[in-house]
Design a protein around this motif. Structure first.
Motif, PDB file in Angstrom:
ATOM      1  N   LYS A 193     -40.068   1.382 -15.094  1.00  0.00           N
ATOM      2  CA  LYS A 193     -40.748   0.471 -14.171  1.00  0.00           C
ATOM      3  C   LYS A 193     -40.004   0.343 -12.855  1.00  0.00           C
ATOM      4  N   GLU A 194     -38.671   0.168 -12.952  1.00  0.00           N
ATOM      5  CA  GLU A 194     -37.951   0.011 -11.685  1.00  0.00           C
ATOM      6  C   GLU A 194     -36.632   0.761 -11.667  1.00  0.00           C
ATOM      7  N   ASN A 195     -36.201   1.039 -10.445  1.00  0.00           N
ATOM      8  CA  ASN A 195     -34.981   1.815 -10.263  1.00  0.00           C
ATOM      9  C   ASN A 195     -33.753   0.938 -10.518  1.00  0.00           C
ATOM     10  N   PHE A 196     -32.628   1.583 -10.756  1.00  0.00           N
ATOM     11  CA  PHE A 196     -31.350   0.891 -10.859  1.00  0.00           C
ATOM     12  C   PHE A 196     -30.763   0.817  -9.454  1.00  0.00           C
ATOM     13  N   GLU A 197     -30.230  -0.328  -9.127  1.00  0.00           N
ATOM     14  CA  GLU A 197     -29.774  -0.552  -7.763  1.00  0.00           C
ATOM     15  C   GLU A 197     -28.832   0.549  -7.268  1.00  0.00           C
ATOM     16  N   GLY A 198     -29.126   1.035  -6.096  1.00  0.00           N
ATOM     17  CA  GLY A 198     -28.229   2.011  -5.469  1.00  0.00           C
ATOM     18  C   GLY A 198     -28.422   3.443  -5.938  1.00  0.00           C
ATOM     19  N   GLU A 199     -29.266   3.670  -6.929  1.00  0.00           N
ATOM     20  CA  GLU A 199     -29.465   5.044  -7.432  1.00  0.00           C
ATOM     21  C   GLU A 199     -30.450   5.773  -6.514  1.00  0.00           C
ATOM     22  N   PRO A 200     -30.123   7.024  -6.156  1.00  0.00           N
ATOM     23  CA  PRO A 200     -31.024   7.768  -5.260  1.00  0.00           C
ATOM     24  C   PRO A 200     -32.348   8.132  -5.932  1.00  0.00           C
ATOM     25  N   THR A 201     -33.407   8.098  -5.164  1.00  0.00           N
ATOM     26  CA  THR A 201     -34.701   8.582  -5.664  1.00  0.00           C
ATOM     27  C   THR A 201     -35.236   9.613  -4.668  1.00  0.00           C
ATOM     28  N   ALA A 202     -36.340  10.253  -5.057  1.00  0.00           N
ATOM     29  CA  ALA A 202     -36.948  11.256  -4.178  1.00  0.00           C
ATOM     30  C   ALA A 202     -37.437  10.618  -2.878  1.00  0.00           C
ATOM     31  N   ILE A 203     -37.733   9.312  -2.933  1.00  0.00           N
ATOM     32  CA  ILE A 203     -38.232   8.627  -1.746  1.00  0.00           C
ATOM     33  C   ILE A 203     -37.060   8.274  -0.815  1.00  0.00           C
ATOM     34  N   THR A 204     -35.977   7.742  -1.410  1.00  0.00           N
ATOM     35  CA  THR A 204     -34.873   7.292  -0.550  1.00  0.00           C
ATOM     36  C   THR A 204     -33.970   8.448  -0.114  1.00  0.00           C
ATOM     37  N   PRO A 258     -34.676  12.198   0.150  1.00  0.00           N
ATOM     38  CA  PRO A 258     -35.390  13.486   0.093  1.00  0.00           C
ATOM     39  C   PRO A 258     -34.473  14.680   0.384  1.00  0.00           C
ATOM     40  N   GLU A 259     -33.382  14.429   1.099  1.00  0.00           N
ATOM     41  CA  GLU A 259     -32.473  15.545   1.449  1.00  0.00           C
ATOM     42  C   GLU A 259     -31.752  16.097   0.222  1.00  0.00           C
ATOM     43  N   MET A 260     -31.773  15.323  -0.900  1.00  0.00           N
ATOM     44  CA  MET A 260     -31.085  15.803  -2.108  1.00  0.00           C
ATOM     45  C   MET A 260     -31.948  16.760  -2.948  1.00  0.00           C
ATOM     46  N   LEU A 261     -33.205  16.916  -2.535  1.00  0.00           N
ATOM     47  CA  LEU A 261     -34.135  17.661  -3.409  1.00  0.00           C
ATOM     48  C   LEU A 261     -34.064  19.173  -3.216  1.00  0.00           C
ATOM     49  N   THR A 262     -34.062  19.892  -4.350  1.00  0.00           N
ATOM     50  CA  THR A 262     -34.172  21.351  -4.290  1.00  0.00           C
ATOM     51  C   THR A 262     -35.595  21.780  -4.663  1.00  0.00           C
ATOM     52  N   MET A 263     -36.359  20.849  -5.230  1.00  0.00           N
ATOM     53  CA  MET A 263     -37.770  21.112  -5.541  1.00  0.00           C
ATOM     54  C   MET A 263     -38.570  19.935  -4.983  1.00  0.00           C
ATOM     55  N   LYS A 264     -39.659  20.233  -4.331  1.00  0.00           N
ATOM     56  CA  LYS A 264     -40.431  19.151  -3.702  1.00  0.00           C
ATOM     57  C   LYS A 264     -41.544  18.659  -4.621  1.00  0.00           C
ATOM     58  N   GLU A 293     -32.040  25.307 -15.759  1.00  0.00           N
ATOM     59  CA  GLU A 293     -32.156  26.775 -15.793  1.00  0.00           C
ATOM     60  C   GLU A 293     -31.664  27.378 -17.107  1.00  0.00           C
ATOM     61  N   ASP A 294     -30.811  26.649 -17.794  1.00  0.00           N
ATOM     62  CA  ASP A 294     -30.276  27.169 -19.064  1.00  0.00           C
ATOM     63  C   ASP A 294     -31.077  26.686 -20.280  1.00  0.00           C
ATOM     64  N   MET A 295     -32.092  25.858 -20.039  1.00  0.00           N
ATOM     65  CA  MET A 295     -32.787  25.233 -21.166  1.00  0.00           C
ATOM     66  C   MET A 295     -33.388  26.259 -22.138  1.00  0.00           C
ATOM     67  N   ALA A 296     -33.998  27.290 -21.608  1.00  0.00           N
ATOM     68  CA  ALA A 296     -34.640  28.281 -22.488  1.00  0.00           C
ATOM     69  C   ALA A 296     -33.604  28.965 -23.371  1.00  0.00           C
ATOM     70  N   ASP A 297     -32.493  29.365 -22.760  1.00  0.00           N
ATOM     71  CA  ASP A 297     -31.428  30.018 -23.540  1.00  0.00           C
ATOM     72  C   ASP A 297     -30.846  29.051 -24.564  1.00  0.00           C
ATOM     73  N   SER A 322     -36.126   9.193 -10.135  1.00  0.00           N
ATOM     74  CA  SER A 322     -34.738   9.671 -10.134  1.00  0.00           C
ATOM     75  C   SER A 322     -34.641  11.173  -9.857  1.00  0.00           C
ATOM     76  N   ILE A 323     -33.537  11.559  -9.264  1.00  0.00           N
ATOM     77  CA  ILE A 323     -33.295  12.982  -8.973  1.00  0.00           C
ATOM     78  C   ILE A 323     -32.235  13.492  -9.946  1.00  0.00           C
ATOM     79  N   VAL A 324     -32.566  14.533 -10.677  1.00  0.00           N
ATOM     80  CA  VAL A 324     -31.579  15.155 -11.577  1.00  0.00           C
ATOM     81  C   VAL A 324     -31.534  16.637 -11.256  1.00  0.00           C
ATOM     82  N   ASN A 325     -30.366  17.167 -11.010  1.00  0.00           N
ATOM     83  CA  ASN A 325     -30.193  18.583 -10.637  1.00  0.00           C
ATOM     84  C   ASN A 325     -31.076  18.953  -9.445  1.00  0.00           C
ATOM     85  N   GLY A 326     -31.241  18.040  -8.530  1.00  0.00           N
ATOM     86  CA  GLY A 326     -32.042  18.303  -7.333  1.00  0.00           C
ATOM     87  C   GLY A 326     -33.542  18.205  -7.552  1.00  0.00           C
ATOM     88  N   ILE A 327     -33.936  17.949  -8.802  1.00  0.00           N
ATOM     89  CA  ILE A 327     -35.368  17.883  -9.133  1.00  0.00           C
ATOM     90  C   ILE A 327     -35.785  16.424  -9.331  1.00  0.00           C
TER      91      ILE A 327
END
Ligand code: NG6
Ligand code: CA
Length: 505
Positions: A197-208, A210-216, A246-250, A224-229
């Protein structure tokens, strides 16, 4: 010990003159307990395999299963989304009987009752070792989950003796593996918290951030952003436990192979629930760009490779000929399911729907009709079957295979069809898509009138809602372009009456 059982069983089988006596009700082979492996893909479409007609994509390892086993052309998931299909697969119960059987957030409680019959429970109670590796998405716990302690009830409480899972989906938090209820690699000093429902204070999101994203993100997927996603849901902590996409399949492959190696001495049931080609599509770098179709094509090639490796393991461990493999997908295909990943742009001439109408989320055929293959080296004669079969039927059918019977569920015993001894499948099947149901019976499909939009713009899929009834002859009209509801009133009335009867309305 196990070897001698295999040899003994082989002798019984060889001593049967008629091949149709090999397995089934009255045959002596009733006493066999072959290993059973369900390989289940996520969002793989009816047309996504070369064995099912794809020309732009080659899936040689899955094709080997299809060409060396039974390729079903009318094989169904119960539903057009993940959670309800998995519910039906494991419980043998129509998901529309359970109002909560819809796409679940990562914090949802366990959807299956621990009292309920399940496929793994049945097999476990009949001497099988049971395990799951891969995607779960059926809820965990009873309401409020503390991810830093043992998370239960979960797969281990509904029949799986061993579990190594991702909780919900690759695009949902928590982005960690869970082994037998425990988050893998968790540092107690960096506890995990999850909130939808809500973010944890100070944690980055895709909205706050966007420069951290490797996938749009395209729609949703901006928490929340994890591994740039960017993901669905908010998560804090647990850095050391976060998976590598990237290693999930293996990683899952290795766990599935390990399961086979460590259980080959006894009959085992392995549910290998792969994450491809669901979003976010994150092929290992060695598959990147290989399909020319963007990451969606690449992860299909990756999944095919994994299956080839897994089959090699069965062979090397000497259990291939004593293992029944069932291959399928939880729902139909989608291109843009919330991220910009070139799935639409680089599709080219590929048709993931394989000529069907609709897609994931759709009550049209492409939502639920999926690749469905059974393979059992030396036991199943290669063939194509047009019989109507559903994943929900595995419980009753596999129970029958091991000489027992489950009659407590909606699951139908179609064992003979699944092993190629009969061409007759189900007489009828209710399919479901985001709460809407329709009836398949014989060559016909009946869809009641439904409110809501037909075209879901964000995913580019026709979901099948119209304010009038629809009736299709699927044999003559695979693409569902010709609604016969107004011209074949007799058939319409029959289908409607059966539909209402089956739905208990
Ligand atoms: C949807 C997600 C989609 C996918 C789906 C579940 C958005 C906008 N879309 O809600 O990306 O995760 O749920 O897919 O959030 S399934 O295959 O597990 O059913
Ligand atoms: Ca799915």
């Amino acid at each position: 010990m196990r070897k001698s059982i295999v040899i003994f069983v082989s002798l019984i089988l060889l001593s049967c003159n008629s091949s149709d006596k090999k397995v089934g009700k009255e045959s002596p082979a009733n006493s066999i307990k072959p290993n059973i492996v369900v390989i289940y893909l996520d969002d793989l479409g009816y047309g996504d395999l070369s064995a099912y007609g794809a020309t732009e994509l080659q899936t040689p390892n899955i094709d080997n299963l299809a060409n060396g086993g039974i390729k079903f052309t009318n094989g169904y998931a119960s539903s057009a989304t993940c959670t309800p299909s998995r519910y039906a697969l494991l419980t043998g119960v129509y998901p529309w009987r359970n109002k909560k059987a819809k796409i679940l957030p990562g914090t949802a409680p366990l959807l299956i009752s621990t009292e309920q019959q399940t496929l793994p429970k049945f097999l476990k109670n009949h001497g099988y070792k049971t395990g799951i590796v891969g995607k779960w998405h059926l809820g965990l716990g009873t309401g409020i989950v503390n991810w830093n302690e043992r998370v239960s009830p979960g797969p281990n409480e509904v029949g799986f003796e061993e579990s190594y899972i991702l909780a919900a989906t690759q695009d949902r938090v928590p982005t960690v593996y869970i082994e037998n209820g425990y988050v893998v690699g968790l540092d107690k000093n960096d506890p995990i918290q999850v909130n939808y429902k809500e973010n944890f204070e100070g944690e980055p999101t895709a909205i706050t951030h966007p420069e951290m994203l490797t996938m749009k993100w395209h729609h949703g997927h901006n928490n929340s952003i994890v591994n740039g996603i960017p993901r669905i849901g908010y998560m804090k902590g647990g850095a050391s436990a976060k998976w590598s996409d990237e290693d999930m399949a293996d990683h899952f492959l290795e766990k599935a192979q390990h399961y086979v190696k460590s259980h080959k001495e006894k009959a085992f049931f392995l549910y290998y629930a792969m994450q491809q080609p669901h979003v976010p599509r994150t092929p290992h770098p060695r598959f990147l760009g290989k399909s020319g179709m963007g990451p969606r094509g690449d992860v299909i090639l990756e999944a095919d490779w994994c299956i080839g490796e897994f089959m090699k393991t069965l062979e090397e461990e000497g259990v291939l000929e004593n293992t029944l493999i069932i291959f399928s997908s939880d729902n139909g295909p989608v291109l843009n399911d919330g991220y910009y990943d070139d799935a639409v742009e680089k599709l080219g001439n590929h048709d993931p729907k394989g000529g069907l109408r609709g897609g994931k989320y759709s009550i049209f055929e492409a939502g639920t009709r999926v690749p469905f293959i059974t393979y059992w080296k030396g036991q199943i004669k290669p063939q194509v079957s047009d019989a109507i079969v559903c994943q929900m039927d595995l419980l009753a059918s596999l129970s029958s295979l091991i000489g027992s019977e489950d009659t407590t569920t909606d699951s139908k015993n179609i064992l003979n069809t699944l092993i190629g001894k009969s061409q007759k499948g189900r007489d009828h099947l209710i399919i479901e898509a985001t709460g809407k149901t329709a009836l398949r019976s014989g060559d016909w499909l009946y869809i009641p009138a439904y409110d809501g939009k037909n075209f879901r713009e964000e995913v580019g899929i026709e979901v099948g809602n119209f304010p009038f009834e629809q009736l299709y002859n699927l044999k003559e009209d695979k693409g569902q372009t010709n609604n016969l509801a107004n011209s074949n009133l007799e058939k319409l009335a029959k289908m409607k009456a059966l539909f209402l009867d089956l739905r208990g309305e």
